[in-house]
Motif scaffolding. Structure first.
Motif, PDB file in Angstrom:
ATOM      1  N   GLU A 159       0.874  -1.355   0.026  1.00  0.00           N
ATOM      2  CA  GLU A 159      -0.131   0.044   0.060  1.00  0.00           C
ATOM      3  C   GLU A 159       0.704   1.266  -0.045  1.00  0.00           C
ATOM      4  O   GLU A 159       0.349   2.295  -0.592  1.00  0.00           O
ATOM      5  CB  GLU A 159      -0.874   0.092   1.348  1.00  0.00           C
ATOM      6  CG  GLU A 159      -2.041  -0.902   1.148  1.00  0.00           C
ATOM      7  CD  GLU A 159      -3.260  -0.364   0.267  1.00  0.00           C
ATOM      8  OE1 GLU A 159      -3.616   0.539   0.219  1.00  0.00           O
ATOM      9  OE2 GLU A 159      -3.483  -1.204  -0.710  1.00  0.00           O
ATOM     10  N   LYS A 160       2.148   1.259   0.797  1.00  0.00           N
ATOM     11  CA  LYS A 160       3.005   2.460   0.856  1.00  0.00           C
ATOM     12  C   LYS A 160       3.631   2.757  -0.281  1.00  0.00           C
ATOM     13  O   LYS A 160       4.020   3.861  -0.624  1.00  0.00           O
ATOM     14  CB  LYS A 160       3.675   2.138   2.099  1.00  0.00           C
ATOM     15  CG  LYS A 160       3.108   2.287   3.410  1.00  0.00           C
ATOM     16  CD  LYS A 160       3.279   3.887   3.862  1.00  0.00           C
ATOM     17  CE  LYS A 160       2.812   4.046   5.167  1.00  0.00           C
ATOM     18  NZ  LYS A 160       2.780   5.426   5.644  1.00  0.00           N
ATOM     19  N   LEU A 161       3.901   1.796  -1.158  1.00  0.00           N
ATOM     20  CA  LEU A 161       4.696   2.115  -2.211  1.00  0.00           C
ATOM     21  C   LEU A 161       3.965   2.738  -3.467  1.00  0.00           C
ATOM     22  O   LEU A 161       2.757   2.536  -3.559  1.00  0.00           O
ATOM     23  CB  LEU A 161       5.092   0.526  -3.065  1.00  0.00           C
ATOM     24  CG  LEU A 161       6.418  -0.364  -2.677  1.00  0.00           C
ATOM     25  CD1 LEU A 161       6.489  -1.138  -3.340  1.00  0.00           C
ATOM     26  CD2 LEU A 161       7.520   1.038  -2.491  1.00  0.00           C
ATOM     27  N   LYS A 162       4.518   3.989  -3.695  1.00  0.00           N
ATOM     28  CA  LYS A 162       3.985   4.901  -4.582  1.00  0.00           C
ATOM     29  C   LYS A 162       4.016   4.380  -6.109  1.00  0.00           C
ATOM     30  O   LYS A 162       2.985   4.267  -6.911  1.00  0.00           O
ATOM     31  CB  LYS A 162       4.821   6.253  -4.746  1.00  0.00           C
ATOM     32  CG  LYS A 162       4.609   6.917  -3.513  1.00  0.00           C
ATOM     33  CD  LYS A 162       3.559   7.625  -3.267  1.00  0.00           C
ATOM     34  CE  LYS A 162       3.404   8.558  -1.994  1.00  0.00           C
ATOM     35  NZ  LYS A 162       3.610   8.016  -0.865  1.00  0.00           N
ATOM     36  N   ILE A 163       5.210   3.694  -6.335  1.00  0.00           N
ATOM     37  CA  ILE A 163       5.084   3.299  -7.874  1.00  0.00           C
ATOM     38  C   ILE A 163       5.331   1.712  -7.705  1.00  0.00           C
ATOM     39  O   ILE A 163       6.164   1.055  -6.945  1.00  0.00           O
ATOM     40  CB  ILE A 163       6.734   3.586  -8.459  1.00  0.00           C
ATOM     41  CG1 ILE A 163       6.909   5.157  -8.361  1.00  0.00           C
ATOM     42  CG2 ILE A 163       6.795   3.255  -9.724  1.00  0.00           C
ATOM     43  CD1 ILE A 163       8.067   5.618  -8.498  1.00  0.00           C
ATOM     44  N   ARG A 164       4.412   0.991  -8.374  1.00  0.00           N
ATOM     45  CA  ARG A 164       4.553  -0.427  -8.407  1.00  0.00           C
ATOM     46  C   ARG A 164       5.030  -1.006  -9.750  1.00  0.00           C
ATOM     47  O   ARG A 164       4.524  -0.643 -10.891  1.00  0.00           O
ATOM     48  CB  ARG A 164       3.097  -0.815  -8.222  1.00  0.00           C
ATOM     49  CG  ARG A 164       2.538  -0.866  -7.178  1.00  0.00           C
ATOM     50  CD  ARG A 164       0.902  -1.455  -7.049  1.00  0.00           C
ATOM     51  NE  ARG A 164       0.603  -1.227  -5.713  1.00  0.00           N
ATOM     52  CZ  ARG A 164      -0.042  -0.445  -5.105  1.00  0.00           C
ATOM     53  NH1 ARG A 164      -0.108   0.870  -5.802  1.00  0.00           N
ATOM     54  NH2 ARG A 164      -0.227  -0.245  -3.830  1.00  0.00           N
TER      55      ARG A 164
END
Lengths: 172, 127
Positions: A159-164
């Motif tokens: 959830e925290k990662l901005k870029i997947r």
């Protein structure tokens, strides 16, 4: 994606380091390991698929064995079998049952699969004593706890990662 | 970051948790309610002769040994050493045993008392 190899290599490096560091932490019970490297396996499964996660798991076990100086000893073989089977199992669950199971449930089932495979491998190759299967309930409780913790951590990271990376789109 | 479990968890997760807990409870249930009829007192003397007695009975057993006889009492689902012939009398001080897997040992008289069951055995791993 162009930088797929780079991302996977980085993830392999992170997983190997987590795998090695975790072996140094003393645990209350000999089989009570949280399995932090499973976070990486779960993330790779979620972002790409089974093939990539198998690459990551195999490389992680080999590199971890190399780093801790335990390459090709019994624990290495048991760990390899458990990791590969749990990666395949979790991958199939994410692929076909993502309506039923969230990442936490997938992580719990993966931990159960891993522990049972490790017991079977130990039985078939090394111990050959049927009484080790009486440990299955203990392993299942441990899997429930560790799998839930790992699943929650994976969920938070995801959830925290901005870029997947990969072709995974947020679909919950 | 606050994790809201009601939003993440899906029905399968809860079912899996309950299946695992149910399995473990089913597996360990016989240990807690193990019937007393299945407990057996096993006495091994210095000649390696083995005697079996049901723990629910009322017995007074005299076991021979190098220092003399040891009197063992089995009563009210408990086993204890009534009279010890050895110098230290450690076996007498150990008090009564009643649970599966417990043992009383007298080293001078080379005698061992243990409580076993015929269907559920603890092995070296579980002990």
């Amino acid at each position: 994606m162009k930088n797929k190899i780079t991302t996977i290599s980085l993830l392999i490096a992170i997983a190997s380091i987590l795998f090695t560091l975790e072996n140094m932490i003393p645990t209350p019970l000999p089989w009570f390991r949280l399995g932090f490297s499973n976070i990486i396996t779960l993330l790779v499964l979620k972002w790409w698929g089974i093939k990539e996660s198998l690459i990551v798991v195999t490389m992680r076990v080999f590199l971890g064995g190399l780093l801790s100086g335990k390459l090709f000893n019994p624990i290495f073989i048991i760990s390899l079998s458990g990791s590969i089977s749990s990666a395949i199992g979790m991958g199939l669950l994410i692929l076909y049952c993502h309506q039923i199971f969230s990442i936490i449930g997938v992580s719990i089932i993966g931990a159960v699969i891993k522990n049972i495979t490790q017991l079977c491998t130990a039985y078939l190759l090394f111990i050959k004593n049927i009484s080790i299967f009486s440990l299955i309930p203990v392993f299942m409780i441990v899997s429930l706890i560790t799998g839930a913790i790992i699943g929650i951590i994976t969920y938070i990271i995801d959830e925290k990662l901005k870029i997947r990376p990969g072709n995974y789109a947020k679909s919950q | 970051m606050i994790v809201k479990f009601s939003e993440i968890l899906k029905p399968g997760d809860v079912v899996v948790c309950f299946i695992i807990i149910f399995f473990v409870i089913i597996h360990y249930f016989p240990v807690f309610i193990s019937p007393d009829q299945e407990k057996i007192v096993e006495i091994i003397d210095y000649k390696n002769d083995v005697y079996h007695y049901p723990i629910s009975g009322n017995y007074k057993v005299a076991v021979p040994g190098p220092y003399g006889t040891t009197e063992i009492r089995i009563k009210k689902r408990k086993v204890w050493v009534l009279k010890a012939s050895c110098p230290h009398k450690t076996c007498k001080q150990m008090g009564p045993i009643m649970n599966k897997g417990e043992i009383i040992i007298c080293i001078p008289n080379r005698m061992l008392i243990r409580i076993t069951g015929n269907n559920f055995e603890f092995d070296g791993v579980s002990r």
